[in-house]
Design a protein around this motif. Structure first.
Motif, PDB file in Angstrom:
ATOM      1  N   THR A  65      44.158 126.223  52.486  1.00  0.00           N
ATOM      2  CA  THR A  65      45.123 126.275  51.481  1.00  0.00           C
ATOM      3  C   THR A  65      45.972 127.536  51.676  1.00  0.00           C
ATOM      4  O   THR A  65      45.676 128.581  52.378  1.00  0.00           O
ATOM      5  N   LYS A 125      48.896 127.684  46.102  1.00  0.00           N
ATOM      6  CA  LYS A 125      48.419 126.489  45.695  1.00  0.00           C
ATOM      7  C   LYS A 125      48.784 125.281  46.351  1.00  0.00           C
ATOM      8  O   LYS A 125      48.760 124.228  46.014  1.00  0.00           O
ATOM      9  N   THR A 126      48.960 125.360  47.465  1.00  0.00           N
ATOM     10  CA  THR A 126      49.171 124.412  48.502  1.00  0.00           C
ATOM     11  C   THR A 126      48.380 124.120  49.706  1.00  0.00           C
ATOM     12  O   THR A 126      47.815 124.770  50.344  1.00  0.00           O
ATOM     13  N   GLN A 164      44.614 120.344  39.082  1.00  0.00           N
ATOM     14  CA  GLN A 164      45.964 120.022  38.755  1.00  0.00           C
ATOM     15  C   GLN A 164      46.972 121.076  38.929  1.00  0.00           C
ATOM     16  O   GLN A 164      47.999 120.568  39.061  1.00  0.00           O
ATOM     17  N   MET A 172      47.138 122.872  41.634  1.00  0.00           N
ATOM     18  CA  MET A 172      47.458 122.762  43.081  1.00  0.00           C
ATOM     19  C   MET A 172      48.672 121.805  43.361  1.00  0.00           C
ATOM     20  O   MET A 172      48.997 121.052  42.370  1.00  0.00           O
ATOM     21  N   ASP A 173      49.524 122.153  44.223  1.00  0.00           N
ATOM     22  CA  ASP A 173      50.843 121.440  44.167  1.00  0.00           C
ATOM     23  C   ASP A 173      50.750 119.827  44.866  1.00  0.00           C
ATOM     24  O   ASP A 173      51.545 119.113  44.606  1.00  0.00           O
ATOM     25  N   ASN A 174      49.902 119.752  45.673  1.00  0.00           N
ATOM     26  CA  ASN A 174      49.963 118.386  46.560  1.00  0.00           C
ATOM     27  C   ASN A 174      48.571 117.813  46.674  1.00  0.00           C
ATOM     28  O   ASN A 174      48.322 117.222  47.764  1.00  0.00           O
ATOM     29  N   TRP A 204      46.032 114.949  44.481  1.00  0.00           N
ATOM     30  CA  TRP A 204      45.465 114.122  43.196  1.00  0.00           C
ATOM     31  C   TRP A 204      44.312 113.473  43.468  1.00  0.00           C
ATOM     32  O   TRP A 204      43.885 113.176  44.322  1.00  0.00           O
TER      33      TRP A 204
END
Length: 257
Positions: free
Chosen positions: A16, A19-20, A192, A194-196, A198
């Protein structure tokens, strides 16, 4: 569309930046390492394994992930030389003298699953924990056990069975114990945030959803990724209920004011 489906890869490291998520590291069954840059991730892997793969998981989230537990599962498939058997698609077994928990009758799910009309193919289901006595039995011993138990309960005679196989499925069931809810409540906001990425599916959210709900979480996650969905997939069946409700319209009485 130019995409590639890659199988037989175990995620071991998630790189990472802030947050990506930037890169996924995987191993194949021979131990060869692969790296995949990523712009977006939908994860259905076990939530515990997902968190442990992150290079930046904070200690409280890591501990919460390690508090999650799973029930494992194996199926002994038996080929029975009989055209007809019981009419159900599955039956539960309550005989305390056998280890067998449930029996699948695959043709009754779909005739396409057993194309030979003279054969019945059954899946004998055993609920276990990875590494316990059942899990560690050889395939040959499990097939022999299946034959013995199917005869014991009076469904078929062992001599009617001429072939078998075994499929082991780790982490088939997320366990709802005294720690799971608190653990998920720690993990969920971190994921949740994190940016990317699911989460979707039974293991991906540590929710004992049925198949329809699990598929819906995947659809909602994909729509969120594309920017066409603003609902939270985590709310689907979040009350730990197995929802297969039949809704009957209320009768309207025209003569009642």
């Amino acid at each position: 569309g130019g995409g590639e489906v890659v199988l037989d890869r175990k995620v071991v490291d998630i790189k990472t930046h802030g947050k990506t998520l930037k890169q996924i590291e995987c191993l194949d069954s021979d131990g060869k390492r692969y790296s995949y840059p990523c712009s977006a991730v939908i994860s259905s892997m076990a939530l515990r394994d997902l968190v442990e793969a992150f290079d930046t998981a904070p200690p409280d989230v890591l501990q919460a992930a390690r508090d999650l537990r799973y029930r494992d599962f194996l199926t002994v498939g038996l080929k029975v030389n009989r055209a007809e058997s019981f009419p159900d698609n599955w039956i539960y077994v309550h005989d305390p003298e056998v280890k067998l928990g449930r029996i699948q009758n695959f043709r009754n799910w779909s005739a396409e699953m057993v194309p030979d009309p003279n054969v019945t193919f059954l899946g004998l289901e055993y609920f276990c924990f990875e590494g316990d006595g059942l899990w560690n039995m050889t395939d040959e011993d499990l097939i022999a056990l299946g034959k013995k138990e199917i005869e014991h309960i009076g469904l078929f005679e062992a001599r009617e069975i001429d072939d078998g196989c075994v499929v082991r499925m780790p982490k088939a069931y997320p366990i709802y114990d005294e720690k799971y809810k608190e653990a998920v409540e720690v993990i969920r906001p971190w994921i949740q945030g994190m940016d990317n990425i699911w989460s979707a599916g039974r293991n991906g959210m540590h929710q004992y959803n049925n198949q329809d709900h699990s598929m819906m979480t995947a659809l909602m996650s994909a729509r969120s990724l594309m920017g066409t969905e603003d609902r939270d997939a985590w709310v689907i069946n979040h009350n730990a209920e197995y929802l297969e409700e039949r809704f009957v319209p209320k009768r309207v009485e025209s003569d009642v004011s």
